[in-house]
Scaffold this motif. Sequence first.
Motif, PDB file in Angstrom:
ATOM      1  N   ALA A  98       0.830  -1.206   0.000  1.00 52.76           N
ATOM      2  CA  ALA A  98       0.000   0.000   0.000  1.00 52.76           C
ATOM      3  C   ALA A  98       0.865   1.257   0.000  1.00 52.76           C
ATOM      4  O   ALA A  98       0.574   2.236  -0.694  1.00 52.76           O
ATOM      5  CB  ALA A  98      -0.920  -0.007   1.220  1.00 52.76           C
ATOM      6  N   LEU A  99       1.954   1.240   0.762  1.00 53.38           N
ATOM      7  CA  LEU A  99       2.804   2.430   0.856  1.00 53.38           C
ATOM      8  C   LEU A  99       3.667   2.617  -0.383  1.00 53.38           C
ATOM      9  O   LEU A  99       4.125   3.727  -0.664  1.00 53.38           O
ATOM     10  CB  LEU A  99       3.706   2.327   2.094  1.00 53.38           C
ATOM     11  CG  LEU A  99       2.987   2.298   3.440  1.00 53.38           C
ATOM     12  CD1 LEU A  99       3.998   2.162   4.571  1.00 53.38           C
ATOM     13  CD2 LEU A  99       2.152   3.558   3.641  1.00 53.38           C
ATOM     14  N   ALA A 100       3.900   1.540  -1.141  1.00 54.95           N
ATOM     15  CA  ALA A 100       4.762   1.643  -2.319  1.00 54.95           C
ATOM     16  C   ALA A 100       4.067   2.309  -3.502  1.00 54.95           C
ATOM     17  O   ALA A 100       4.733   2.769  -4.439  1.00 54.95           O
ATOM     18  CB  ALA A 100       5.261   0.253  -2.728  1.00 54.95           C
ATOM     19  N   ALA A 101       2.729   2.374  -3.482  1.00 56.10           N
ATOM     20  CA  ALA A 101       2.007   3.008  -4.591  1.00 56.10           C
ATOM     21  C   ALA A 101       2.317   4.512  -4.620  1.00 56.10           C
ATOM     22  O   ALA A 101       2.525   5.129  -3.579  1.00 56.10           O
ATOM     23  CB  ALA A 101       0.508   2.785  -4.437  1.00 56.10           C
ATOM     24  N   PRO A 102       2.367   5.125  -5.814  1.00 55.40           N
ATOM     25  CA  PRO A 102       2.722   6.551  -5.919  1.00 55.40           C
ATOM     26  C   PRO A 102       1.743   7.453  -5.158  1.00 55.40           C
ATOM     27  O   PRO A 102       0.562   7.145  -5.012  1.00 55.40           O
ATOM     28  CB  PRO A 102       2.649   6.812  -7.429  1.00 55.40           C
ATOM     29  CG  PRO A 102       2.839   5.479  -8.058  1.00 55.40           C
ATOM     30  CD  PRO A 102       2.193   4.500  -7.127  1.00 55.40           C
ATOM     31  N   TYR A 103       2.270   8.583  -4.667  1.00 58.38           N
ATOM     32  CA  TYR A 103       1.476   9.587  -3.955  1.00 58.38           C
ATOM     33  C   TYR A 103       1.341  10.817  -4.849  1.00 58.38           C
ATOM     34  O   TYR A 103       2.315  11.232  -5.486  1.00 58.38           O
ATOM     35  CB  TYR A 103       2.155  10.005  -2.652  1.00 58.38           C
ATOM     36  CG  TYR A 103       2.362   8.890  -1.664  1.00 58.38           C
ATOM     37  CD1 TYR A 103       1.493   8.704  -0.602  1.00 58.38           C
ATOM     38  CD2 TYR A 103       3.446   8.018  -1.781  1.00 58.38           C
ATOM     39  CE1 TYR A 103       1.687   7.683   0.320  1.00 58.38           C
ATOM     40  CE2 TYR A 103       3.639   6.987  -0.871  1.00 58.38           C
ATOM     41  CZ  TYR A 103       2.758   6.827   0.174  1.00 58.38           C
ATOM     42  OH  TYR A 103       2.949   5.821   1.077  1.00 58.38           O
ATOM     43  N   ARG A 104       0.145  11.383  -4.870  1.00 60.82           N
ATOM     44  CA  ARG A 104      -0.074  12.605  -5.620  1.00 60.82           C
ATOM     45  C   ARG A 104      -0.117  13.758  -4.627  1.00 60.82           C
ATOM     46  O   ARG A 104      -1.004  13.842  -3.782  1.00 60.82           O
ATOM     47  CB  ARG A 104      -1.387  12.524  -6.408  1.00 60.82           C
ATOM     48  CG  ARG A 104      -1.602  13.700  -7.347  1.00 60.82           C
ATOM     49  CD  ARG A 104      -0.604  13.699  -8.484  1.00 60.82           C
ATOM     50  NE  ARG A 104      -0.793  14.830  -9.378  1.00 60.82           N
ATOM     51  CZ  ARG A 104       0.011  15.142 -10.366  1.00 60.82           C
ATOM     52  NH1 ARG A 104       1.087  14.398 -10.602  1.00 60.82           N
ATOM     53  NH2 ARG A 104      -0.225  16.170 -11.148  1.00 60.82           N
ATOM     54  N   ILE A 105       0.866  14.662  -4.708  1.00 59.91           N
ATOM     55  CA  ILE A 105       0.959  15.802  -3.802  1.00 59.91           C
ATOM     56  C   ILE A 105       1.075  17.066  -4.644  1.00 59.91           C
ATOM     57  O   ILE A 105       2.135  17.352  -5.225  1.00 59.91           O
ATOM     58  CB  ILE A 105       2.165  15.672  -2.853  1.00 59.91           C
ATOM     59  CG1 ILE A 105       2.078  14.357  -2.062  1.00 59.91           C
ATOM     60  CG2 ILE A 105       2.228  16.864  -1.900  1.00 59.91           C
ATOM     61  CD1 ILE A 105       3.272  14.090  -1.193  1.00 59.91           C
ATOM     62  N   GLY A 106      -0.015  17.803  -4.750  1.00 52.59           N
ATOM     63  CA  GLY A 106      -0.016  18.996  -5.598  1.00 52.59           C
ATOM     64  C   GLY A 106       0.256  18.603  -7.039  1.00 52.59           C
ATOM     65  O   GLY A 106      -0.436  17.774  -7.624  1.00 52.59           O
ATOM     66  N   THR A 107       1.279  19.188  -7.620  1.00 51.44           N
ATOM     67  CA  THR A 107       1.652  18.864  -9.003  1.00 51.44           C
ATOM     68  C   THR A 107       2.687  17.752  -9.062  1.00 51.44           C
ATOM     69  O   THR A 107       3.140  17.384 -10.149  1.00 51.44           O
ATOM     70  CB  THR A 107       2.227  20.117  -9.690  1.00 51.44           C
ATOM     71  OG1 THR A 107       3.372  20.574  -8.956  1.00 51.44           O
ATOM     72  CG2 THR A 107       1.191  21.235  -9.754  1.00 51.44           C
ATOM     73  N   HIS A 108       3.064  17.206  -7.910  1.00 48.00           N
ATOM     74  CA  HIS A 108       4.129  16.208  -7.864  1.00 48.00           C
ATOM     75  C   HIS A 108       3.558  14.796  -7.703  1.00 48.00           C
ATOM     76  O   HIS A 108       2.558  14.587  -7.021  1.00 48.00           O
ATOM     77  CB  HIS A 108       5.092  16.487  -6.696  1.00 48.00           C
ATOM     78  CG  HIS A 108       5.682  17.864  -6.711  1.00 48.00           C
ATOM     79  ND1 HIS A 108       6.641  18.256  -7.611  1.00 48.00           N
ATOM     80  CD2 HIS A 108       5.440  18.949  -5.924  1.00 48.00           C
ATOM     81  CE1 HIS A 108       6.973  19.518  -7.381  1.00 48.00           C
ATOM     82  NE2 HIS A 108       6.252  19.968  -6.367  1.00 48.00           N
ATOM     83  N   THR A 109       4.224  13.846  -8.328  1.00 47.77           N
ATOM     84  CA  THR A 109       3.958  12.426  -8.099  1.00 47.77           C
ATOM     85  C   THR A 109       5.177  11.863  -7.385  1.00 47.77           C
ATOM     86  O   THR A 109       6.285  11.878  -7.917  1.00 47.77           O
ATOM     87  CB  THR A 109       3.718  11.670  -9.413  1.00 47.77           C
ATOM     88  OG1 THR A 109       2.567  12.225 -10.069  1.00 47.77           O
ATOM     89  CG2 THR A 109       3.475  10.193  -9.138  1.00 47.77           C
ATOM     90  N   VAL A 110       4.973  11.382  -6.168  1.00 46.70           N
ATOM     91  CA  VAL A 110       6.075  10.959  -5.311  1.00 46.70           C
ATOM     92  C   VAL A 110       5.968   9.463  -5.061  1.00 46.70           C
ATOM     93  O   VAL A 110       4.895   8.953  -4.740  1.00 46.70           O
ATOM     94  CB  VAL A 110       6.046  11.716  -3.968  1.00 46.70           C
ATOM     95  CG1 VAL A 110       7.165  11.221  -3.053  1.00 46.70           C
ATOM     96  CG2 VAL A 110       6.155  13.208  -4.194  1.00 46.70           C
TER      97      VAL A 110
END
Length: 548
Positions: free
Chosen positions: A485-497
């Motif tokens: 679950a934690l390895a999936a990408p995070y969407r933060i504003g305009t960034h994909t982390v």
Amino acid sequence: MPAPSTPPEELLQLLPEAVVQTDALWNITYLNPAWHKLTGHSLEGTLGRSLLDFVHPDDTGTLRSGMPVFRLRLANSDYRWMRLQLQPKNDAANRVISRQGVLIEITEITEQVLMEVRQRFLRLLETIDGVVWEAELGVGNTFLSPQVERLFGYTVEEWRADPRFWRLHVHPDDLPQALVVDDAAYNATHSYAYEMSYRLIAKSGKVVWVRDLCRVDVDAGRPNRMVGLMIDVTQQKNTELELVQSDNRYALATRGSNDGIWDWNLQTDVLHVSERFNEIVGLSDTGNLHEDGWHFLQQLIDPDDHERVQTAYRRHLSGQRPNFSVDFRARHGSGRLVWLNWRGVAQFEDGMAVRMAGSLSDLAERGSSYDALTNLPGRPLFHARLEHAIALHQDGASKGGDTPAPGDATTFAVLLLDLDRFKAVNDTLGHHVGDQLLQQVARRLESSVRAVDLVARMSGDEFTVLLECVDHAGAADRARQMAAALAAPYRIGTHTVTCGASIGVVSSQAGFATTDDYLRAADAAMYQAKSHALGVCVFSGKAKQGST
């Protein structure tokens, strides 16, 4: 004088079409002479054998599921396309006791046309907003429609590779009841339809609400077969899910920090508050019901903080935030100013907020027990809960021996996790992005555990999880699900982390005496996971067993 009638069996003998009859186990019980003329197989050598022995291996599943078109093996080993619309005969309990039908060769329909028909069938499945499935005991899913990848992220091959796949991915809170329904279907003595709702953990780690419309087909002497349609109902369940998750957090907060609870009907403006809510604001003599809810709250909030508080909950009501949490100064009943935290979530109907519920905390009392950034419990509360779990386990062990019984409620596990590459996120994108990443990590961890479990932030990018009522293997499985679950990408504003985690696991099987012993063991296992890129490392005695 009318001519004598011909017995039905003699008529069947004279028919130019092949008549086939089987029992409930697909064993052939009757054939007329046209069978030999059509297939080349003798009647004597065929009677008593399974009809499926003569069907192309790729077509047995479709025939059993009711598709009438398939390829039949002739005596010369060639396959010909046939049509056999079998009509079942049922007993009083609606169990199939026999099937019968007329076998017709359809060679004039080319294989290409049949393949086109199948392609149209698959395309039709793709238009259905759900996953069509078939399953058998011990085999798992014998069929899945391609929609499984769009809805849950798993390919058909991934899902069907493990007969336990579905059971391993049902949300732990819903698994016990789902297994009761599932086991009842596998052991049913008659066919029936049923449905159930549960949460499924998608490949991305997202929790998906599923409504499963099912039917169990029972054929005597064969494993029960189930067919169904899984529908994603997350949108409909979203508000309910948010309330359940929030209620779990509020219950945890109430138990750990003695917060006040409130429930506000936005349509009538009636606000219900708990006794503890009134104690926090110093108004214990005002009662628990306020018919002018917003006016009551405005009187509490310091005028300089009115705008900030209104902005917080209006953003939530407009859909910009999944929930709200705001710190503000309030005028205590004694006249002094106190810092409070007000947080909650709204319930929507037809796009309109109709109800809000949440909790109120005295920040001075909460101190370091809670983390202000992630709104998770902190180190003191985690230590207290772990000490309690150790005491219960030691007491249970002294009464029942060293080996816990299956389902022992005193077993537990401690997980310590550290984010990978978090410093790089802070250094390249800034601490603001890093803070938002920590908040999203906290929410994913909360959605990966049950209500009885505890997620806490220790410091920086280090989190701990206390899993209660779980054995050694169950803790390892849960840790691997968290890592995914934690390895999936995070969407933060305009960034994909992208920022995974290294997780160390130690269960009560280790038999340590103190909280520090468990945390040291979990930390050692976590270090092994990080230094060897294992993802998850399980502490077992003096040895550490790694797994990806």
